[in-house]
Structures are given as C-alpha cells and as structure tokens.
Design a protein around this motif. Structure first.
Motif, PDB file in Angstrom:
ATOM      1  N   SER A 128      48.758  39.943  50.195  1.00 17.90           N
ATOM      2  CA  SER A 128      49.936  40.277  49.074  1.00 17.90           C
ATOM      3  C   SER A 128      49.598  40.437  47.991  1.00 17.90           C
ATOM      4  O   SER A 128      49.840  41.159  47.156  1.00 17.90           O
ATOM      5  CB  SER A 128      50.880  39.004  49.087  1.00 17.90           C
ATOM      6  OG  SER A 128      51.521  38.753  48.240  1.00 17.90           O
ATOM      7  N   HIS A 129      48.413  39.681  47.389  1.00 19.29           N
ATOM      8  CA  HIS A 129      47.829  39.951  46.013  1.00 19.29           C
ATOM      9  C   HIS A 129      47.133  41.346  46.058  1.00 19.29           C
ATOM     10  O   HIS A 129      47.415  41.924  44.808  1.00 19.29           O
ATOM     11  CB  HIS A 129      46.823  38.656  46.054  1.00 19.29           C
ATOM     12  CG  HIS A 129      46.382  38.460  44.589  1.00 19.29           C
ATOM     13  ND1 HIS A 129      45.296  38.014  44.095  1.00 19.29           N
ATOM     14  CD2 HIS A 129      47.061  38.980  43.372  1.00 19.29           C
ATOM     15  CE1 HIS A 129      44.949  37.950  42.757  1.00 19.29           C
ATOM     16  NE2 HIS A 129      46.198  38.657  42.136  1.00 19.29           N
ATOM     17  N   ALA A 130      46.361  41.736  46.902  1.00 19.77           N
ATOM     18  CA  ALA A 130      45.911  42.970  46.957  1.00 19.77           C
ATOM     19  C   ALA A 130      46.851  43.991  46.622  1.00 19.77           C
ATOM     20  O   ALA A 130      46.478  44.989  45.808  1.00 19.77           O
ATOM     21  CB  ALA A 130      44.891  43.023  48.118  1.00 19.77           C
ATOM     22  N   LYS A 131      47.801  44.187  47.505  1.00 18.45           N
ATOM     23  CA  LYS A 131      48.992  45.080  47.250  1.00 18.45           C
ATOM     24  C   LYS A 131      49.613  45.161  45.876  1.00 18.45           C
ATOM     25  O   LYS A 131      50.097  46.102  45.455  1.00 18.45           O
ATOM     26  CB  LYS A 131      49.904  44.946  48.643  1.00 18.45           C
ATOM     27  CG  LYS A 131      49.171  45.322  49.830  1.00 18.45           C
ATOM     28  CD  LYS A 131      50.366  45.363  50.946  1.00 18.45           C
ATOM     29  CE  LYS A 131      50.025  46.086  52.477  1.00 18.45           C
ATOM     30  NZ  LYS A 131      51.070  46.025  53.294  1.00 18.45           N
ATOM     31  N   ALA A 132      49.827  43.869  45.420  1.00 17.81           N
ATOM     32  CA  ALA A 132      50.397  43.672  44.253  1.00 17.81           C
ATOM     33  C   ALA A 132      49.576  44.282  42.940  1.00 17.81           C
ATOM     34  O   ALA A 132      50.287  45.013  42.140  1.00 17.81           O
ATOM     35  CB  ALA A 132      50.951  42.238  44.015  1.00 17.81           C
ATOM     36  N   GLY A 192      39.979  50.090  43.130  1.00 19.08           N
ATOM     37  CA  GLY A 192      41.096  50.124  42.247  1.00 19.08           C
ATOM     38  C   GLY A 192      40.625  50.137  40.702  1.00 19.08           C
ATOM     39  O   GLY A 192      39.343  50.511  40.762  1.00 19.08           O
ATOM     40  N   THR A 193      41.534  49.883  40.112  1.00 13.70           N
ATOM     41  CA  THR A 193      41.327  49.867  38.515  1.00 13.70           C
ATOM     42  C   THR A 193      40.429  48.683  38.317  1.00 13.70           C
ATOM     43  O   THR A 193      40.325  47.647  39.038  1.00 13.70           O
ATOM     44  CB  THR A 193      42.280  49.867  37.700  1.00 13.70           C
ATOM     45  OG1 THR A 193      43.290  48.503  37.940  1.00 13.70           O
ATOM     46  CG2 THR A 193      43.430  51.067  37.733  1.00 13.70           C
ATOM     47  N   ALA A 194      39.575  48.863  37.140  1.00 15.41           N
ATOM     48  CA  ALA A 194      38.564  47.631  37.013  1.00 15.41           C
ATOM     49  C   ALA A 194      39.540  46.414  36.768  1.00 15.41           C
ATOM     50  O   ALA A 194      39.075  45.344  37.298  1.00 15.41           O
ATOM     51  CB  ALA A 194      37.708  48.242  35.715  1.00 15.41           C
ATOM     52  N   ASP A 195      40.706  46.501  35.966  1.00 12.21           N
ATOM     53  CA  ASP A 195      41.481  45.069  35.521  1.00 12.21           C
ATOM     54  C   ASP A 195      41.889  44.682  36.877  1.00 12.21           C
ATOM     55  O   ASP A 195      41.585  43.375  37.011  1.00 12.21           O
ATOM     56  CB  ASP A 195      42.499  45.490  34.710  1.00 12.21           C
ATOM     57  CG  ASP A 195      41.807  45.816  33.368  1.00 12.21           C
ATOM     58  OD1 ASP A 195      40.868  45.434  33.126  1.00 12.21           O
ATOM     59  OD2 ASP A 195      42.796  46.544  32.679  1.00 12.21           O
ATOM     60  N   ALA A 196      42.290  45.475  37.701  1.00 12.00           N
ATOM     61  CA  ALA A 196      42.977  44.961  38.823  1.00 12.00           C
ATOM     62  C   ALA A 196      41.748  44.285  39.962  1.00 12.00           C
ATOM     63  O   ALA A 196      41.946  43.293  40.546  1.00 12.00           O
ATOM     64  CB  ALA A 196      43.687  46.166  39.954  1.00 12.00           C
ATOM     65  N   VAL A 197      40.852  44.942  40.068  1.00  6.20           N
ATOM     66  CA  VAL A 197      39.770  44.496  40.932  1.00  6.20           C
ATOM     67  C   VAL A 197      39.114  43.160  40.225  1.00  6.20           C
ATOM     68  O   VAL A 197      39.039  42.165  41.101  1.00  6.20           O
ATOM     69  CB  VAL A 197      38.657  45.464  41.039  1.00  6.20           C
ATOM     70  CG1 VAL A 197      37.258  44.974  41.592  1.00  6.20           C
ATOM     71  CG2 VAL A 197      39.030  46.707  41.832  1.00  6.20           C
ATOM     72  N   ARG A 198      39.076  43.083  39.156  1.00  9.57           N
ATOM     73  CA  ARG A 198      38.186  41.957  38.307  1.00  9.57           C
ATOM     74  C   ARG A 198      39.247  40.601  38.479  1.00  9.57           C
ATOM     75  O   ARG A 198      39.024  39.599  38.686  1.00  9.57           O
ATOM     76  CB  ARG A 198      37.989  42.201  37.167  1.00  9.57           C
ATOM     77  CG  ARG A 198      36.838  43.169  37.290  1.00  9.57           C
ATOM     78  CD  ARG A 198      35.694  43.250  35.840  1.00  9.57           C
ATOM     79  NE  ARG A 198      34.720  44.110  36.332  1.00  9.57           N
ATOM     80  CZ  ARG A 198      34.190  44.920  35.737  1.00  9.57           C
ATOM     81  NH1 ARG A 198      34.989  45.580  34.735  1.00  9.57           N
ATOM     82  NH2 ARG A 198      33.061  45.523  35.991  1.00  9.57           N
ATOM     83  N   GLU A 199      40.611  41.056  38.464  1.00 12.31           N
ATOM     84  CA  GLU A 199      41.585  40.001  38.614  1.00 12.31           C
ATOM     85  C   GLU A 199      41.704  39.480  39.966  1.00 12.31           C
ATOM     86  O   GLU A 199      41.786  38.130  40.254  1.00 12.31           O
ATOM     87  CB  GLU A 199      42.986  40.631  37.984  1.00 12.31           C
ATOM     88  CG  GLU A 199      43.949  39.375  38.325  1.00 12.31           C
ATOM     89  CD  GLU A 199      45.485  40.197  37.942  1.00 12.31           C
ATOM     90  OE1 GLU A 199      46.688  39.274  38.515  1.00 12.31           O
ATOM     91  OE2 GLU A 199      45.603  41.074  37.415  1.00 12.31           O
ATOM     92  N   ILE A 224      37.525  54.669  38.788  1.00  6.35           N
ATOM     93  CA  ILE A 224      37.761  53.834  39.969  1.00  6.35           C
ATOM     94  C   ILE A 224      36.544  52.825  40.427  1.00  6.35           C
ATOM     95  O   ILE A 224      35.466  53.144  40.568  1.00  6.35           O
ATOM     96  CB  ILE A 224      38.133  54.407  41.255  1.00  6.35           C
ATOM     97  CG1 ILE A 224      39.208  55.369  41.105  1.00  6.35           C
ATOM     98  CG2 ILE A 224      38.406  53.591  42.507  1.00  6.35           C
ATOM     99  CD1 ILE A 224      40.699  54.600  41.008  1.00  6.35           C
ATOM    100  N   LEU A 225      36.903  51.423  40.379  1.00  5.81           N
ATOM    101  CA  LEU A 225      35.788  50.562  40.602  1.00  5.81           C
ATOM    102  C   LEU A 225      35.900  50.058  42.111  1.00  5.81           C
ATOM    103  O   LEU A 225      36.957  49.846  42.652  1.00  5.81           O
ATOM    104  CB  LEU A 225      35.984  49.315  39.844  1.00  5.81           C
ATOM    105  CG  LEU A 225      35.186  48.057  39.899  1.00  5.81           C
ATOM    106  CD1 LEU A 225      33.613  48.449  39.719  1.00  5.81           C
ATOM    107  CD2 LEU A 225      35.340  46.737  39.133  1.00  5.81           C
ATOM    108  N   ASN A 226      34.701  50.102  42.813  1.00  9.70           N
ATOM    109  CA  ASN A 226      34.663  49.869  44.122  1.00  9.70           C
ATOM    110  C   ASN A 226      33.645  48.797  44.195  1.00  9.70           C
ATOM    111  O   ASN A 226      32.618  48.570  43.361  1.00  9.70           O
ATOM    112  CB  ASN A 226      33.664  51.014  44.717  1.00  9.70           C
ATOM    113  CG  ASN A 226      34.449  52.385  44.762  1.00  9.70           C
ATOM    114  OD1 ASN A 226      35.311  52.733  45.697  1.00  9.70           O
ATOM    115  ND2 ASN A 226      34.332  53.118  43.836  1.00  9.70           N
TER     116      ASN A 226
END
Length: 261
Positions: A27-31, A51-58, A4-6
């Motif tokens: 909306s974007h963060a929840k998605a 969240g996951t690294a990919d989600a946080v970085r996106e 989990i990336l913080n």
C-alpha cells in the motif's frame, strides 16, 4: 536525465507477520508511485525498487522506523527511465532460494570484506596475511557471462539451488586459500559463505554489498564486463549506468528469478 533512483537492499531477520507486512508495504509503495519487487520470508526481506528520489527515500525511512529494518543498507543507482513495470510484494519460503534449511543467516552473518579492502588485496596479489585470494562467483552462469572479476571461479550453475552440491564437489580445491564469495548485491554470497563455513572451510568471506557496492565504492578495477541486474536496465557498467543490452530470455520468462541479490 537520470532522475529515477533505483535501490537494492536485503536483510536476514526474523519476520513472523509476513501477510500483514505485505499489505502495509504494498500500500505504501503504491501510494508513493514506486515500482519493483519486495520479497518477504520468515528469514528476512529482499527488495529492488525504483521511483523518484523523494519517494524512494520516504519509503526507506518508513522501513528504518521498524526496529527489524533499522540498519537496512541500500545500494543506489540512477536511470533515465523506470526499469520496472509494476509493484509486487511477494511472500516466499526464502528470500533467496537455496533449499538448504540448515542455513539460517539471521542467526549470525559470515565474515565479510569491504570493497576497498578487496581491491587492495587484488592489487597486491594476496590478503594481509599473505595468503592467496580466490574469488568465487555464486551467480548463475548466464549472469557470469555478462561480466565477472578477473580469474574468478565459476562453477556454471544454472540456479542457486545447485550451489550446495557444486560446493561439495569442489570443496577441497578451496582449502588453504582465502575465499571471497560474491554476487550482485550480497544476498547469495552471504548464504554461500555461511554454507562453506558449515562445510569446514574456515577462511571464507563475503564481499559486502556484492558487485553493486564494489562498483559504487571502487569502480571497475579487476572486473571485466558488466553486471547483470534483474530489471529493465539488463546490465550495469562500472559507473552503475545501464548498458541497454538485451536481457536473458530465461530471466524475462521466469518470475522466480525476477529479483536477486
């Protein structure tokens, strides 16, 4: 497994579309399945997300696409579990409350000192001009009790709105010294440094990125204890690993101190 990336980040910048931006970011963060807290105010943005690294970085890439946040810098750490229970985006008067409207960080930052430079000054016992260096902890007393820099000044404030008066009460003690204000992630020490400059203290610097960036770049040199963070991890050690200590009851009960910097 630490998957989990913080991230923690803030920027003082003018925001005049807070309501629309709130809906967009939420909306974007929840998605993306992120959890955490984002504060928006006319003076800027302050966020703690996980969240996951990919989600946080996106999500960060989307923020960087907005010219206002193009140079937003994040501080990263990892955890085995999600430290937040929900995703919130809140509109506030200030992204960190000081109740001192004359302070406008977006109009110009206070000078800063990088973590590696501060460590060198602490190693040698003075700054590069030979002046004594004083470390000023701008955090609340219960945070300081978990850990702070060796010899740091602690005015035992209970909330950041008490800092302006405490500074006035102790101003003369800081004259003639190089003062480095610090906090968890940089936001409070930035406001504090600007206030002290306004009060006629010319040799005040903020620790760039706060304690978290210092841990990331330097480790625990000259620091004793851990760093309190306002999420489920409670405190981080110098390796940015969660210690698992219990949180302050006050932090758990007060939603207005559920995010800091």
């Amino acid at each position: 497994m630490n998957d989990i990336l913080n991230i923690a980040a803030y920027k003082f910048v003018g925001i005049d579309d807070g309501h629309a931006l709130r809906e967009q970011l939420l909306s974007h963060a929840k998605a993306l399945g992120l959890m955490g807290t984002i504060l928006l105010a006319p003076e800027g943005i302050n966020l703690f997300l996980a969240g996951t690294a990919d989600a946080v970085r996106e999500f960060v890439a989307t923020l960087h696409a907005d010219p206002r946040f193009a140079d937003l810098e994040t501080k990263e750490s990892w955890s085995t579990t999600q430290p937040f229970r929900r995703m919130l985006v809140k509109l506030k008067r200030e992204i960190i409350r000081m109740d001192h409207p004359a302070i406008q960080p977006a109009a110009g930052r206070a000078p800063g000192v990088e973590a590696l430079t501060l460590k060198r000054w602490l190693d040698q016992g003075h700054d590069d001009a030979g002046k004594p260096v004083v470390l000023l902890d701008t955090r609340n007393a219960f945070e300081v009790d978990h850990g702070t820099f060796e010899g740091a000044i602690d005015w035992r404030i209970e909330k950041f709105t008490e800092f302006p008066q405490a500074m006035l009460d102790h101003r003369d003690e800081l004259l003639g010294k190089t003062v480095v204000s610090f906090c968890t992630g940089g936001i409070r020490c930035e406001k504090a440094a600007i206030l002290m400059h306004e009060a006629g203290l010319p040799d005040v610097l903020q620790l760039e990125g706060g304690i978290l960036k210092y841990f990331e770049e330097v480790g625990g040199a000259h620091y004793r204890g851990e760093c309190f963070v306002f999420d489920g991890r409670r405190t981080l050690d110098a390796n940015l690993a969660a210690s698992g200590h219990a949180a302050s009851a006050r932090a758990a009960e007060d939603p207005d101190i559920a995010i800091k910097g």
